[in-house]
Design a protein around this motif. Structure first.
Motif, short mmCIF file in Angstrom:
data_model
loop_
_atom_site.label_atom_id
_atom_site.label_comp_id
_atom_site.label_asym_id
_atom_site.label_seq_id
_atom_site.Cartn_x
_atom_site.Cartn_y
_atom_site.Cartn_z
N PRO A 133 -53.48 14.66 26.36
CA PRO A 133 -53.58 13.85 27.43
C PRO A 133 -52.97 13.05 27.66
CG PRO A 133 -56.08 14.98 27.11
CD PRO A 133 -54.76 14.44 25.70
N THR A 134 -52.76 11.99 26.59
CA THR A 134 -52.60 10.17 26.66
C THR A 134 -51.13 10.64 26.86
OG1 THR A 134 -54.31 9.33 26.29
CG2 THR A 134 -52.68 8.21 25.64
N ALA A 135 -50.55 11.81 25.78
CA ALA A 135 -48.70 11.49 25.55
C ALA A 135 -48.38 12.25 26.99
CB ALA A 135 -48.80 12.75 24.71
N ALA A 136 -48.66 13.22 27.93
CA ALA A 136 -48.37 13.41 28.94
C ALA A 136 -48.38 12.30 30.04
CB ALA A 136 -48.99 14.60 30.06
N VAL A 137 -49.11 11.26 29.68
CA VAL A 137 -48.55 10.27 30.94
C VAL A 137 -48.39 9.15 30.72
CG1 VAL A 137 -49.90 7.90 31.69
CG2 VAL A 137 -50.70 10.63 31.67
N ALA A 138 -48.14 8.51 28.67
CA ALA A 138 -47.68 7.76 27.97
C ALA A 138 -47.26 8.54 26.59
CB ALA A 138 -48.40 6.37 27.90
N PRO A 139 -46.21 8.85 26.79
CA PRO A 139 -45.53 9.52 25.44
C PRO A 139 -45.45 7.81 24.74
CG PRO A 139 -44.30 9.68 27.18
CD PRO A 139 -45.15 9.05 27.75
N GLU A 140 -44.64 6.85 25.07
CA GLU A 140 -44.26 6.26 24.17
C GLU A 140 -45.95 5.56 23.11
OE1 GLU A 140 -45.11 4.15 28.01
OE2 GLU A 140 -44.34 6.36 27.04
N ARG A 141 -46.91 5.74 23.38
CA ARG A 141 -48.22 5.47 22.70
C ARG A 141 -48.19 5.89 21.52
NH1 ARG A 141 -51.54 4.60 19.82
NH2 ARG A 141 -53.64 4.85 19.67
N VAL A 142 -47.30 7.53 21.11
CA VAL A 142 -47.81 8.03 20.66
C VAL A 142 -46.58 8.17 19.59
CG1 VAL A 142 -48.05 10.80 19.36
CG2 VAL A 142 -48.89 10.36 21.33
N ARG A 143 -45.11 7.32 19.73
CA ARG A 143 -44.37 7.31 18.76
C ARG A 143 -43.93 6.37 18.93
NH1 ARG A 143 -41.73 10.13 23.35
NH2 ARG A 143 -40.97 8.42 24.93
#
Length: 673
Positions: free
Chosen positions: A478-488
């Motif tokens: 779910p974090t990627a839906a808000v801050a996808p740069e966190r994952v990338r």
């Protein structure tokens, strides 16, 4: 009674205390504070005995001290049969030895104990600074042993010099034994006191837990790959699964925790693996966590001894990770595994469990979606769209009350990864869809110099998994839906100015210091790979490369040849030293002067008197005239006049060459001086 020859002189006593202090100093930060006070008291008492102000303690006082020591250890540690209380017992026994330190034999026993105490330094850490400090301990303790030979040996320069020579002679043998001696389990592999604090991801998750981890830059994983490297969006290092929720905190729950009913496959082949090869092969070096869970990509399998695979797709170790631990992993893509047709009733109940009350607004919303007959994928899509609409990813989320999910989803709408993952799983369960929280680390920094991925504590992350019939468990972040740069791109990219904002000295914002920190980690990585993790398997592989075949004859030759070379070298050195000692000190010093003059082209002739030699030096090398006259004058006064101060002057002239460097007209004249 102890003879006067066996009594310890003042210099020897001070050396013993210095060795004890160096050996105990790092332990004072780990042991109870009263142990340091006990050592200081024992040293004070022994010095008072030396001054004649007190007597050595009698039997009654010694028994009282022993009773107090045992009581202190019992109050300081919950578990007696663990490593830390045993170290404390060794340290306090070592300390109390001062109360009966009378003869050279007592000093010898005390200093031998000092070697053991200094070895316990590596129970906590096996890093390069600790190794260097361990060498310092051995140097000082060996110097203290040398100081027991007599008053002249107790002089600091003399004792430390003897220690250096002894250690230099022992180094080749030490290296040989390290490479060839059968490897035993390290001291730090035995159980330790589990009451000590843990680091890293915990066995429970509440709002704010991962936010605290985001403030730490400590390394936690170093991962090297044999083959392809997963892209950033696939670097999910799973370690725990939370399936039980009490309205505030997520926990592993019964049947998930391997120590609470969870199933673990400990033997290779016990768990059915796909026929096709794994997608990723890699080695993980995990820092001490004092917890049994390990971290790996999805669908892991490991053949490392003592590592098992759980039924919920994780790795665990039989014993907690008390020190750095390396393990090999293979990971398969989920699509290559045959998914179970359905969840068992027990698993379904576990992954649908919710408290009987609280967060009513979320329950009502999910009930309405369920009544519409939406699929699990559609419910998930609507929930992620809600996150994407107005939520903010922040390291400083507001505090939440009793209905934490409702407050997060419909009021604050600001949170960190645990807020998004926890609320997502709660909502999916409220919609009747099995879901669970997964915790571990996400991402990592690629270290190109040594080709490994460095994962720090601030990379701690929580995400979700939901069940699809026919497909099994599928990851949803779910974090990627808000801050996808966190994952990338990692936490720093997503958090912006908030990243390590509370750090006292923000190294990440100073480019040079950040690179130096990375270089230091590379050095530590190489240190662990080549020294600390040199276990029996690595030793056997090294010996096979060196010898071809590890046989008793070849092993005997491996030991015999270097040993003979070392003994021959020591014998030649002793013979040379013995010949040199036949000459008086002044003569030996003057011979060194003659050797140096020969290196610059003025060799002394047989039978040539010192004055004649000095005049010839002045004639052939005018720039060295004053120096040669000074050395000759000092030598004659020391050798023929018995002037001890002249001998010191001669030694100084041969040791320092500042005057020569100022007066020589050609720097090549100084070659070899």
């Amino acid at each position: 009674m102890v003879s006067s020859k066996e009594l310890l002189p003042r210099e020897s006593l001070l050396w013993i205390f210095a060795a004890q202090f160096v050996a105990l100093l790092p332990q004072f930060t780990q042991l109870p504070l009263w142990v340091a006070f006990a050592w200081a008291f024992a040293v004070y008492w022994r010095l008072e005995v030396f001054r004649g102000r007190r007597d050595l303690p009698g039997r009654t006082l010694r028994l009282a001290v022993i009773v107090l020591t045992i009581t202190g250890l019992a109050l300081s540690y919950r578990h007696w049969f663990a490593l830390e209380p045993m170290i404390a017992l060794l340290a306090i026994s070592f300390t109390l030895k001062n109360l009966e330190l009378v003869s050279r034999r007592d000093a010898f026993v005390s200093l031998l104990l000092a070697y053991f105490v200094s070895a316990t330094l590596f129970v906590q850490e096996q890093t390069i600074p600790y190794a260097l400090y361990g060498l310092l301990c051995v140097w000082v303790i060996t110097a203290a042993l040398a100081a027991q030979l007599g008053s002249s040996s107790a002089r600091p320069r003399r004792a430390l010099g003897i220690s250096v020579r002894l250690l230099a002679q022992a180094t080749p043998l030490m290296v040989l034994l390290f490479l060839a001696l059968p490897r035993l389990g390290p001291l730090w592999s035995v159980p330790q006191d589990t009451s000590a604090g843990r680091t890293g991801v915990s066995d429970s998750m509440a709002p704010g837990d991962f936010t605290e981890l985001s403030k730490s830059t400590k390394p936690t994983l170093r991962i090297s790959f044999d083959g392809p490297i997963p892209p950033p969006e696939q670097r999910y290092w799973r370690g725990l699964v939370y399936s039980e929720f009490d309205g505030r905190t997520w926990r592993q729950g019964f049947g998930v925790d391997p120590h609470n009913g969870g199933r673990v496959y400990w033997k290779t082949g016990e768990r059915l693996l796909p026929q096709m090869g794994p997608r990723y092969r890699y080695q993980v070096i995990q820092e001490a966590s004092r917890s049994p869970w390990l971290f790996a990509l999805a669908q892991p399998a490991s053949e490392t001894q003592g590592v098992g695979e759980t039924a919920d797709d994780r790795l665990v170790k039989r014993t907690p990770v008390y020190s750095r631990f390396a393990y090999e992993v293979r990971s398969w893509p989920r699509e290559t595994l045959q998914a179970p047709v359905s969840l068992s009733n027990a698993e379904r109940r576990l992954n649908l469990q919710l408290p009987s009350f609280g967060n009513n607004r979320t329950r009502e919303w999910m009930a309405s979606l369920r009544n519409q007959g939406l699929s699990a994928e559609s419910v998930s899509t609507q929930l992620l769209a809600h996150f994407n609409s107005a939520f903010t990813y922040t390291l400083k989320p507001p505090a939440l009350g009793a209905d934490s999910v409702d407050e997060f989803l419909f009021a604050s709408q600001q949170g960190f990864c645990e807020h998004f993952a926890g609320s997502y799983v709660f909502a999916m369960r409220a919609a009747g869809i099995p879901a669970r929280v997964v915790a571990g680390y996400q991402g990592g920094e690629w270290v190109s110099g040594e080709e490994y991925l460095l994962v720090r504590e601030y990379d701690a992350h929580a995400w979700a998994e939901i069940w699809f019939d026919g497909r099994g468990w599928q990851r949803v972040d779910p974090t990627a839906a808000v801050a996808p740069e966190r994952v990338r791109n990692g936490l720093e990219s997503a958090a912006g100015e908030e990243f390590l904002q509370e750090s006292f000295f923000p190294l990440h914002r100073i480019g040079v210091l950040s690179k130096l920190r990375l270089k230091w980690d590379m050095i530590n990585y190489r240190w662990y790979q080549t020294v600390v993790s040199f276990d029996a398997d690595r030793q056997q592989n090294y010996l096979r490369r060196l010898l071809g075949e590890v046989s008793p004859l070849r092993m005997a030759l491996l030991f015999a040849v270097p040993t003979l070379i070392i003994l021959l070298g020591i014998g030649l050195w002793i013979a040379r030293s013995a010949n040199g000692r036949k000459l008086p000190p002044a003569e030996r010093l003057y011979q060194r002067f003659c050797q140096r003059m020969a290196r610059v082209g003025v060799r002394r002739r047989p039978g040539e008197a010192p004055q004649d030699y000095a005049r010839r030096i002045a004639s052939e090398k005018p720039q060295l005239a004053d120096y040669a006259n000074a050395v000759t004058a000092a030598f004659e006064q020391a050798a023929y006049g018995g002037d001890s101060s002249a001998q010191k002057t001669l030694r100084k002239l041969l040791r320092w060459h500042f005057w020569l460097r100022r007066t020589a007209t050609d720097s090549r004249e100084l070659v070899g001086l």
